[in-house]
Design a protein around this motif. Structure first.
Motif, PDB file in Angstrom:
ATOM      1  N   SER A 192       0.824  -1.218   0.000  1.00 10.08           N
ATOM      2  CA  SER A 192       0.000   0.000   0.000  1.00 10.08           C
ATOM      3  C   SER A 192       0.856   1.265   0.000  1.00 10.08           C
ATOM      4  O   SER A 192       0.352   2.358  -0.202  1.00 10.08           O
ATOM      5  CB  SER A 192      -0.935  -0.010   1.202  1.00 10.08           C
ATOM      6  N   ASN A 193       2.155   1.099   0.213  1.00 11.89           N
ATOM      7  CA  ASN A 193       3.060   2.248   0.224  1.00 11.89           C
ATOM      8  C   ASN A 193       4.117   2.095  -0.872  1.00 11.89           C
ATOM      9  O   ASN A 193       5.249   2.537  -0.727  1.00 11.89           O
ATOM     10  CB  ASN A 193       3.732   2.313   1.599  1.00 11.89           C
ATOM     11  N   LYS A 233      -2.132   7.848  -2.722  1.00 15.12           N
ATOM     12  CA  LYS A 233      -2.600   6.876  -1.722  1.00 15.12           C
ATOM     13  C   LYS A 233      -1.552   5.785  -1.493  1.00 15.12           C
ATOM     14  O   LYS A 233      -1.420   5.249  -0.395  1.00 15.12           O
ATOM     15  CB  LYS A 233      -3.900   6.246  -2.252  1.00 15.12           C
ATOM     16  N   ARG A 234      -0.789   5.494  -2.540  1.00 17.02           N
ATOM     17  CA  ARG A 234       0.259   4.460  -2.415  1.00 17.02           C
ATOM     18  C   ARG A 234       1.628   5.070  -2.084  1.00 17.02           C
ATOM     19  O   ARG A 234       2.653   4.468  -2.323  1.00 17.02           O
ATOM     20  CB  ARG A 234       0.315   3.625  -3.689  1.00 17.02           C
TER      21      ARG A 234
END
Ligand SMILES: NC(=O)c1ccc[n+]([C@@H]2O[C@H](COP(=O)([O-])OP(=O)(O)OC[C@H]3O[C@@H](n4cnc5c(N)ncnc54)[C@H](O)[C@@H]3O)[C@@H](O)[C@H]2O)c1
Length: 252
Positions: A5-6, A32-33
């Motif tokens: 997610s990052n 968002k990532r």
């Protein structure tokens, strides 16, 4: 493969035409990532709106006025990105304009404008960011269209610009591998403001001609763009990814 997610943490991403539609959705997904995102658009107010939405939800974005057909604007964009975010990792060439006319009614000035905004802008992105992208082993993702592969009435100059984006994207992958990966998405019918002036009847016709029986969402193209820009696509370069609900598969 699990999506981190990052996955764009510490990366700087430029999305052009990010004040609306596919560009806005892509800028938001990159942020968002974990990416720091330069949201650029010829319409500064809309770019500021996208950037504010990102910043208000914990992301990191700046908005910059950017006509992608203007080299001076590209140089300003680079200077602002370097000053505020750092060196660039990803360019998403997405801004566009569309001449919708029969070929015999399209003037040379209109042709030149069409090619300048959609295609020459890609060359400007290379001239501006090649050093950063090479150094960072970055990625270029272009938004072309299914118009690159299929004819639609009254879209001659637009089709040429979008076909050119595919050919030029492939060429860039050849010229700048191994450091830079270059890929191009081909969206089909995606419900963005460009469909606002079409009739329900026309959109229903398009939907009925699409195997998934609906129009796409900008977020669904954003997923493809982010995938191609990410390390999950580490061995993918010089190719296209069609995001059209099967629209062109049915015609092939
Ligand atoms: N929506 C679709 O059905 C569809 C289908 C195929 C391809 N595409 C492609 O997707 C991309 C995005 O389209 P969209 O539907 O999100 O459109 P959109 O109109 O929602 O967004 C396009 C953005 O580009 C900006 N723009 C226009 N001219 C510019 C310029 N010279 N410099 C910088 N910004 C400029 C506009 O202000 C706008 O914010 C385009 O490349 C388009 O060809 C869209």
């Amino acid at each position: 493969m699990q999506i981190d997610s990052n996955e764009f943490a510490n990366q700087v991403v430029l999305v052009t035409g990010a004040g609306s539609g596919i560009g806005a959705a892509t800028a938001k997904l990159f942020a968002k990532r974990g990416a720091k995102v330069a949201v650029t658009d010829i319409n500064l107010v809309s770019a500021q709106k996208t950037a504010a939405e990102i910043n208000n939800t914990g992301g990191n974005a700046i908005a910059i006025l950017h006509d992608v057909s203007n080299m001076t604007h590209w140089e300003n964009v680079r200077d602002e990105i370097h000053a505020k975010l750092g060196e660039l990792n990803v360019v998403h060439n997405n801004a566009f304009m569309k001449i919708e006319k029969s070929t015999n009614e399209t003037t040379i000035a209109e042709w030149e404008k069409q090619i300048s905004v959609n295609l020459v802008s890609m060359q400007m992105s290379v001239l501006t960011f090649l050093t950063d992208l090479k150094k960072n082993h970055g990625a270029i993702v272009n938004t072309s269209s299914i118009h690159a592969n299929f004819g639609f009435v009254h879209h001659g100059a637009y089709a040429a610009s979008k076909g050119g984006m595919v050919a030029f994207g492939r060429q860039l992958a050849v010229d700048y591998g191994p450091e830079i990966r270059v890929n191009t998405v081909l969206p089909g019918p995606i419900l963005t403001p460009i469909w606002d002036d079409t009739t329900d009847e026309y959109r229903n016709l398009v939907t009925s001609n699409t195997p998934l029986r609906r129009m796409g969402k900008p977020e669904e193209v954003a997923e493809a763009v982010c995938f191609l820009a990410s390390s999950r696509a580490s061995y993918i370069s010089g190719t296209t990814l069609t995001v059209d609900g099967g629209y062109t598969a049915e015609k092939a």
